[in-house]
Design a protein around this motif. Structure first.
Motif, PDB file in Angstrom:
ATOM      1  N   MET A  26       0.405  -1.234  -0.151  1.00 57.08           N
ATOM      2  CA  MET A  26      -0.371   0.225   0.233  1.00 57.08           C
ATOM      3  C   MET A  26       0.953   1.196  -0.105  1.00 57.08           C
ATOM      4  SD  MET A  26      -2.669  -0.505  -0.105  1.00 57.08           S
ATOM      5  CE  MET A  26      -4.161   0.769   0.710  1.00 57.08           C
ATOM      6  N   VAL A  27       1.816   0.972   0.443  1.00 56.93           N
ATOM      7  CA  VAL A  27       2.946   2.807   0.529  1.00 56.93           C
ATOM      8  C   VAL A  27       3.421   2.671  -1.158  1.00 56.93           C
ATOM      9  CG1 VAL A  27       4.993   3.710   1.425  1.00 56.93           C
ATOM     10  CG2 VAL A  27       4.177   1.627   2.952  1.00 56.93           C
ATOM     11  N   THR A  28       3.583   2.561  -1.676  1.00 56.34           N
ATOM     12  CA  THR A  28       3.477   3.249  -3.123  1.00 56.34           C
ATOM     13  C   THR A  28       2.832   3.706  -3.627  1.00 56.34           C
ATOM     14  OG1 THR A  28       5.607   1.331  -2.988  1.00 56.34           O
ATOM     15  CG2 THR A  28       4.579   2.708  -4.890  1.00 56.34           C
ATOM     16  N   SER A  29       1.785   3.144  -3.640  1.00 53.48           N
ATOM     17  CA  SER A  29      -0.127   3.898  -4.241  1.00 53.48           C
ATOM     18  C   SER A  29       0.056   4.837  -4.042  1.00 53.48           C
ATOM     19  CB  SER A  29      -0.739   2.245  -4.004  1.00 53.48           C
ATOM     20  OG  SER A  29      -1.535   1.789  -3.354  1.00 53.48           O
ATOM     21  N   GLU A  30       0.103   4.493  -2.298  1.00 53.95           N
ATOM     22  CA  GLU A  30      -0.089   6.012  -0.796  1.00 53.95           C
ATOM     23  C   GLU A  30       0.532   6.640  -1.533  1.00 53.95           C
ATOM     24  OE1 GLU A  30       0.018   4.856   2.714  1.00 53.95           O
ATOM     25  OE2 GLU A  30      -2.150   3.156   2.484  1.00 53.95           O
ATOM     26  N   TYR A  31       1.876   6.914  -1.610  1.00 52.74           N
ATOM     27  CA  TYR A  31       2.986   8.065  -2.147  1.00 52.74           C
ATOM     28  C   TYR A  31       2.832   8.589  -3.519  1.00 52.74           C
ATOM     29  CZ  TYR A  31       6.074   7.766   2.105  1.00 52.74           C
ATOM     30  OH  TYR A  31       6.414   7.519   2.193  1.00 52.74           O
ATOM     31  N   ALA A  32       2.205   7.872  -4.774  1.00 52.03           N
ATOM     32  CA  ALA A  32       1.205   8.068  -6.213  1.00 52.03           C
ATOM     33  C   ALA A  32       0.396   9.124  -5.856  1.00 52.03           C
ATOM     34  CB  ALA A  32       1.063   6.611  -6.785  1.00 52.03           C
ATOM     35  N   MET A  33      -0.861   8.553  -5.072  1.00 45.02           N
ATOM     36  CA  MET A  33      -1.429   9.233  -5.002  1.00 45.02           C
ATOM     37  C   MET A  33      -1.441  10.266  -4.488  1.00 45.02           C
ATOM     38  SD  MET A  33      -3.973   7.547  -6.793  1.00 45.02           S
ATOM     39  CE  MET A  33      -5.774   8.517  -6.211  1.00 45.02           C
ATOM     40  N   GLY A  34      -0.795  10.787  -3.715  1.00 48.15           N
ATOM     41  CA  GLY A  34      -0.279  11.849  -2.531  1.00 48.15           C
ATOM     42  C   GLY A  34       0.500  12.935  -3.848  1.00 48.15           C
ATOM     43  N   ILE A  35       1.458  11.980  -4.043  1.00 50.46           N
ATOM     44  CA  ILE A  35       2.040  13.491  -5.621  1.00 50.46           C
ATOM     45  C   ILE A  35       0.929  13.984  -6.810  1.00 50.46           C
ATOM     46  CG2 ILE A  35       3.469  13.158  -7.649  1.00 50.46           C
ATOM     47  CD1 ILE A  35       5.351  11.120  -5.783  1.00 50.46           C
ATOM     48  N   VAL A  36       0.166  12.749  -7.087  1.00 50.36           N
ATOM     49  CA  VAL A  36      -1.260  13.090  -7.854  1.00 50.36           C
ATOM     50  C   VAL A  36      -1.859  14.485  -7.063  1.00 50.36           C
ATOM     51  CG1 VAL A  36      -2.756  12.353  -9.289  1.00 50.36           C
ATOM     52  CG2 VAL A  36      -1.016  11.377  -9.824  1.00 50.36           C
ATOM     53  N   ALA A  37      -2.047  14.208  -6.283  1.00 50.46           N
ATOM     54  CA  ALA A  37      -2.923  15.472  -5.503  1.00 50.46           C
ATOM     55  C   ALA A  37      -1.883  16.809  -5.161  1.00 50.46           C
ATOM     56  CB  ALA A  37      -3.741  14.888  -4.405  1.00 50.46           C
ATOM     57  N   ALA A  38      -1.007  16.651  -5.070  1.00 47.61           N
ATOM     58  CA  ALA A  38       0.314  17.862  -5.242  1.00 47.61           C
ATOM     59  C   ALA A  38       0.337  18.906  -6.265  1.00 47.61           C
ATOM     60  CB  ALA A  38       1.334  17.518  -4.161  1.00 47.61           C
ATOM     61  N   VAL A  39       0.524  17.810  -7.195  1.00 47.79           N
ATOM     62  CA  VAL A  39       0.536  18.108  -8.839  1.00 47.79           C
ATOM     63  C   VAL A  39      -0.823  19.151  -9.196  1.00 47.79           C
ATOM     64  CG1 VAL A  39       1.147  18.307 -11.218  1.00 47.79           C
ATOM     65  CG2 VAL A  39       2.649  17.010  -9.392  1.00 47.79           C
ATOM     66  N   ALA A  40      -1.777  18.507  -8.557  1.00 46.57           N
ATOM     67  CA  ALA A  40      -3.749  18.846  -9.339  1.00 46.57           C
ATOM     68  C   ALA A  40      -3.373  20.217  -8.503  1.00 46.57           C
ATOM     69  CB  ALA A  40      -3.898  17.556  -9.214  1.00 46.57           C
ATOM     70  N   PHE A  41      -3.307  20.329  -7.503  1.00 43.93           N
ATOM     71  CA  PHE A  41      -3.164  21.697  -6.470  1.00 43.93           C
ATOM     72  C   PHE A  41      -2.305  22.428  -7.011  1.00 43.93           C
ATOM     73  CE2 PHE A  41      -2.137  24.403  -3.339  1.00 43.93           C
ATOM     74  CZ  PHE A  41      -3.241  24.711  -2.217  1.00 43.93           C
ATOM     75  N   ALA A  42      -1.095  22.091  -7.445  1.00 39.02           N
ATOM     76  CA  ALA A  42       0.463  22.960  -7.275  1.00 39.02           C
ATOM     77  C   ALA A  42      -0.691  23.918  -9.119  1.00 39.02           C
ATOM     78  CB  ALA A  42       1.539  22.290  -7.992  1.00 39.02           C
ATOM     79  N   VAL A  43      -1.165  23.311  -9.638  1.00 36.59           N
ATOM     80  CA  VAL A  43      -1.291  23.138 -10.972  1.00 36.59           C
ATOM     81  C   VAL A  43      -2.722  24.327 -10.933  1.00 36.59           C
ATOM     82  CG1 VAL A  43      -2.951  22.790 -13.507  1.00 36.59           C
ATOM     83  CG2 VAL A  43      -0.486  21.478 -11.999  1.00 36.59           C
ATOM     84  N   VAL A  44      -3.909  24.161 -10.290  1.00 35.34           N
ATOM     85  CA  VAL A  44      -4.711  24.423  -9.984  1.00 35.34           C
ATOM     86  C   VAL A  44      -4.128  26.177  -9.199  1.00 35.34           C
ATOM     87  CG1 VAL A  44      -6.692  25.387  -8.197  1.00 35.34           C
ATOM     88  CG2 VAL A  44      -6.606  22.752  -9.521  1.00 35.34           C
ATOM     89  N   LEU A  45      -3.389  26.272  -8.666  1.00 36.23           N
ATOM     90  CA  LEU A  45      -2.923  27.192  -7.471  1.00 36.23           C
ATOM     91  C   LEU A  45      -2.053  28.628  -8.751  1.00 36.23           C
ATOM     92  CD1 LEU A  45      -2.384  29.405  -4.895  1.00 36.23           C
ATOM     93  CD2 LEU A  45      -0.200  27.669  -4.591  1.00 36.23           C
ATOM     94  N   TYR A  46      -1.285  27.732  -9.589  1.00 37.32           N
ATOM     95  CA  TYR A  46      -0.774  28.273 -10.580  1.00 37.32           C
ATOM     96  C   TYR A  46      -1.814  29.313 -11.313  1.00 37.32           C
ATOM     97  CZ  TYR A  46       2.283  29.241 -15.117  1.00 37.32           C
ATOM     98  OH  TYR A  46       2.313  29.795 -16.318  1.00 37.32           O
TER      99      TYR A  46
END
Length: 70
Positions: A26-46
């Motif tokens: 589960m650890v790898t998939s949780e990191y992947a989902m966290g990265i996807v969420a962070a990138v999506a937030f960064a795009v919206v903020l930009y």
């Protein structure tokens, strides 16, 4: 009494080890989902920061700060 407590603690420890092994993938998939969420937030903020009204307001704030008397 001592043996019963010891047996119970041993069962708890062995149970936690087994649970850790079941969640090992589960650890790898949780990191992947966290990265996807962070990138999506960064795009919206930009997009928000580079929009016209927000950009103009940020420029006004910076100009006022640079022109302030000390």
């Amino acid at each position: 009494m001592y043996q019963a407590v010891r047996a119970r603690l041993r069962a708890l420890v062995c149970g936690m080890r087994g649970a850790a092994r079941r969640d090992a993938g589960m650890v790898t998939s949780e990191y992947a989902m966290g990265i996807v969420a962070a990138v999506a937030f960064a795009v919206v903020l930009y997009k928000v920061v580079t929009s016209g009204p927000v950009s103009a307001e940020l420029q006004n704030i910076v100009k006022e700060a640079l022109n302030a008397r000390m």
